[in-house]
Design a protein around this motif. Sequence first.
Motif: not given
Length: 226
Positions: A2-7, A21-32
């Motif tokens: 589970r990966i959280v990404v800022f920027g 996502l292509d590598r099969g991870h769960d991702v939280r994308a943080v954006t304004r």
Amino acid sequence: MRIVVFGANGGTGRRLIQQALDRGHDVRAVTRQPRSFPVAGAGLEVVEADVTVDAPVEGADVVLSTLGAPYTRRPVTLYSRGTAMILAAMRRVDVRRLVVVSSGATEPHHHAEGGFLLNRVIQPLVTATIGKSTYVDMRAMEALVRDSGLDWTIVRPSGLFDSDSVTRYRLSENRSDGVFTSRADLAACLLDQAADRTWIGRTAAVTTAEGAPTLSAVLRREAFGR
Ligand SMILES: NC(=O)c1ccc[n+]([C@@H]2O[C@H](COP(=O)([O-])OP(=O)(O)OC[C@H]3O[C@@H](n4cnc5c(N)ncnc54)[C@H](OP(=O)(O)O)[C@@H]3O)[C@@H](O)[C@H]2O)c1
């Protein structure tokens, strides 16, 4: 993972999310700006937040930051304030692994591959003028990260250029002779770091050798948007 990404909504961030996502991870994308976020897919959660106000890291195995702000002659605080917010949030919810993007220009040095133009003109000029406040704040960010007590890695790219192809990028301790880093390679490097403990507590300079453009073309586009 589970990966959280800022920027997440930036040039590197969008590539990073797609690769994750292509590598099969769960991702939280943080954006304004979630409405302008172009990536979609199973396992993706898009969260609206200004990192200077809130850093939603709960549930993460690893936090990746590719936060960025344009060059300005005014004081820059995004890197230090945003990262301080991320560090505080990570401590609060007991998330330990952090990989942040900084820049090779925080530690100006002679680049064997840079020639006269980079070493004697561009680097001194940019770091003393339009980039000065950015690198002051990036160095403050790096200090916060090094003192954090968390499982950190600082990644320093050289001049960024756009490419979607990941190459055999190079890593070296603290600084690199390489002049360029593609955003695809920077994204891949961040993801590789998420799954690797070799560079914990260390600073990695990442560069791309294959398919790099000319120095003047990159500078015009990155510094002046042309
Ligand atoms: N350009 C170069 O040659 C170069 C060289 C070395 C290092 N770097 C560094 O490499 C990194 C990636 O660069 P890039 O050009 O790919 O990034 P970028 O396109 O500038 O994206 C940075 C992202 O940071 C986000 N951001 C800014 N302020 C924020 C805030 N207050 N809260 C939440 N998010 C915020 C923005 O997303 P939203 O607006 O969607 O929130 C933006 O999309 C940056 O740290 C940059 O400084 C660049």
